[in-house]
Design an enzyme around this catalytic site. Structure first.
Site, mmCIF file in Angstrom:
data_model
loop_
_atom_site.group_PDB
_atom_site.id
_atom_site.type_symbol
_atom_site.label_atom_id
_atom_site.label_comp_id
_atom_site.label_asym_id
_atom_site.label_seq_id
_atom_site.Cartn_x
_atom_site.Cartn_y
_atom_site.Cartn_z
ATOM 1 N N GLU A 1 -1.680 -9.968 7.968
ATOM 2 C CA GLU A 1 -1.340 -8.684 8.569
ATOM 3 C C GLU A 1 -2.119 -8.448 9.846
ATOM 4 O OE1 GLU A 1 -0.114 -4.336 6.903
ATOM 5 O OE2 GLU A 1 -2.007 -5.134 6.166
ATOM 6 N N HIS B 1 -0.452 -27.844 -10.386
ATOM 7 C CA HIS B 1 0.942 -28.220 -10.622
ATOM 8 C C HIS B 1 1.908 -27.285 -9.899
ATOM 9 C CE1 HIS B 1 0.265 -31.493 -13.425
ATOM 10 N NE2 HIS B 1 -0.727 -30.774 -13.919
ATOM 11 N N LYS C 1 10.079 -0.869 7.135
ATOM 12 C CA LYS C 1 9.915 0.427 6.470
ATOM 13 C C LYS C 1 10.894 1.461 7.014
ATOM 14 C CE LYS C 1 5.415 1.004 7.018
ATOM 15 N NZ LYS C 1 4.043 1.526 6.846
#
Length: 315
Positions: A98, A129, A254
């Protein structure tokens, strides 16, 4: 009741005495706010202030180190140049991606290179894995390994030659070594590996990693690690000439989500489908309508608590 806010006027309007408000600076971004009141207050309620004071002392130790240590011995600077704590990886993921995922420099000019990192991780051997295959034989991904010398609760079972914590630390040492040196065709032939398998079992090596060991996992050392990685982000921002303290890239999604919310509400309450006139692209329009079609049996004439309360109040 207490509040944590940068806006004491809003606190008072909400009905809380401003004298019961813990303030912090309005320029502190959420990802950098762990050490502010908004982070320390709830953490203190959970773990006790004595523990969080140790955490703050650890963070301050690295702050002071970053401020005063010569560059050639400065850990955040070295980390920035190099480009379990089960929640450390997700935290750093936010702090770095960010902060430094930018396309322009601090002056608004396009960067002539790609900035930022793709950060991910797992505690213990959980990643073995999932993504270890990629970092050993796929693309080159610089790695940080963080180990703890003294376990908080080591288990040594009868018949085992090492404890469970020793087992984790054996992997800690081995993975970094494997990334650095790999395994050659000659070594595989000396082990009588069939020729057809050799190309698949070669490890090129020369893959960068950094190993960090802390004496024990305490509030103090966690504070040190947190501050170390935060300062690393800042150093990279200085080098790339970008602003680590804004995040305009999260705003568009947003804003559009608010637009979708209004359209979904209107479609439900007016009994209509989303159309191109609502301003969405063709694929998004189709997707929203498909979503609404699949939920036609759920009616929301007005806001209400739809939680199955009988799960709580049942016999």
């Amino acid at each position: 009741m207490v509040a944590v806010s940068t806006n004491l006027k809003a606190v008072k309007e909400f009905g809380i005495d401003p004298n019961n408000a813990f303030g912090f600076w309005d320029w502190v971004g959420g990802r950098y706010s762990v050490c502010s009141a908004v982070g320390i207050l709830p953490l203190s309620l959970q773990y006790g202030f004595d523990q969080m004071q140790n955490f703050l002392m650890g963070a301050h130790n690295i702050d002071d180190h970053f401020k005063s240590m010569p560059l050639q011995n400065n850990l955040p600077v070295l980390f920035g140049l190099l480009s379990a704590l089960s929640k450390l990886a997700p935290h750093y993921q936010q702090v770095h991606m960010e902060s430094n995922g930018k396309g322009v420099d601090i002056h608004g000019e396009p960067l002539p290179f790609e900035s930022g990192e793709l950060d991910f991780g797992e505690p213990g051997t959980n990643g073995q894995h999932s993504f270890y295959q990629l970092i050993h034989q796929g693309r080159v991904v610089p790695c940080d390994f963080i180990g703890v010398i003294r376990s908080q609760q080591s288990v040594f079972l009868k018949g085992e030659i090492v404890s469970n914590h020793d087992e984790l630390m054996c992997n800690f040492f081995a993975q970094a070594d494997a990334l650095a040196y790999g395994k050659t065709r000659e070594q595989l032939r000396s082990e009588n590996v069939p020729d057809y398998l050799i190309p698949h079992k070669v490890f090129t090596g020369n893959r960068p990693s950094t190993s960090i060991m802390v004496p024990s996992c305490t509030a103090y050392t966690v504070g040190q690690l947190l501050a170390l990685y935060e300062h690393r982000v800042a150093v990279q921002g200085f080098i790339w000439d970008i602003n680590c303290f804004d995040q305009w890239g999260v705003e568009l999604g947003k804003v559009l989500a608010s637009k979708v919310r209004t359209a979904v509400h209107n479609a439900r309450t007016r009994g209509r489908v989303i159309s191109p006139k609502d301003g969405f692209n063709y694929s998004t329009t189709r997707a929203i309508n498909k979503y609404l079609e699949g939920k036609t049996q759920l009616l929301y004439p007005e806001a209400r608590d739809s939680f199955p309360i009988n799960l709580v109040n049942g016999p």
